[in-house]
Scaffold this motif. Sequence first.
Motif, PDB file in Angstrom:
ATOM      1  N   ASP A 126      15.763 -39.591  69.835  1.00  0.00           N
ATOM      2  CA  ASP A 126      14.987 -40.583  69.083  1.00  0.00           C
ATOM      3  C   ASP A 126      14.136 -41.454  69.992  1.00  0.00           C
ATOM      4  O   ASP A 126      13.040 -41.880  69.607  1.00  0.00           O
ATOM      5  N   TYR A 162      17.599 -46.202  65.517  1.00  0.00           N
ATOM      6  CA  TYR A 162      17.834 -44.794  65.827  1.00  0.00           C
ATOM      7  C   TYR A 162      18.946 -44.274  64.924  1.00  0.00           C
ATOM      8  O   TYR A 162      19.661 -45.044  64.263  1.00  0.00           O
ATOM      9  N   GLN A 196      15.209 -43.514  61.350  1.00  0.00           N
ATOM     10  CA  GLN A 196      14.201 -43.382  62.413  1.00  0.00           C
ATOM     11  C   GLN A 196      13.003 -44.288  62.088  1.00  0.00           C
ATOM     12  O   GLN A 196      11.937 -43.854  61.675  1.00  0.00           O
TER      13      GLN A 196
END
Length: 283
Positions: free
Chosen positions: A116, A100, A46
């Motif tokens: 995300d 992501y 992330q």
Amino acid sequence: MKNHLLIFAGLVILTFLGCRQKKIDLGKDASFKIEKDIAYGEDKEQIMDIYIPESPVKDKDVFIIIHGGGWRGGNRSQLTSFTFDLMKKFPKKIFVNLDYRLASATRFALPDQTDDIQNAMSYLEKKLKISPRYILLGNSAGGHLSMLYAYKFDKDKKVKAVINIVGPADLNDPEFKNYDDYTFVEKHLIDPKTVKTKITLMNFGSPVHWVNKNSAPTLSYYGINDQVVPLSQKKVLDSALNKNNVYHESYEFNGDHLGWEKDSNAEFLIRKTDEFLQNIDKK
């Protein structure tokens, strides 16, 4: 695209300096502050890069760039060069190049990947203290995620537009079922626990299933010789958008799944994106 020597040299210098916040000058008043490797969640995947114009931001439009890779591969670096070309065309807009959480045999793509997109938006809004409109631009799986988020999950209608590059719009399309990894799509794309109604998994994951009269304006770009995401996807998407009177444009390019990256095709796409966004602003 060609003639990226200046950009490359700038990136080498930035890498050498090793600072977290950097700057890049793309010419013609296109100068951006760069914040790289920003964590917007707890998972190591992330991560995003943020590009903020040095000149005052007026319209507060934000491009979120979403890479492809079959939902379980790829990373944001694949679209860095294309992002720079977009930044030259849109020097007053904020850009986010997004990584992501990737799917695997033990982790579903959805809902993680659409979550995300939401997580990145929330982080950006808190960090910059803005309430922007978003332009979701993605290729392949990133195009699919852009459409699916905009049509299904954008409850607050923050998405101004979708720029879909060779993204699967209908997972039920018989021609798309020839995709080499279609078994993965059937078994690992969507967590069945997410689907609490009688809708099929493939309908749930198909952006066209969620199109309605309030869906975000969409520009699509598909390859005539694409053997991964067939041209039939363009026709299905156009039909759904037409049926619901959603403003959209769609174009074809000569080439295969990666053919949109060819200089002339990418230049055409950027030009059409500019015209498309101007048309939206006039409405």
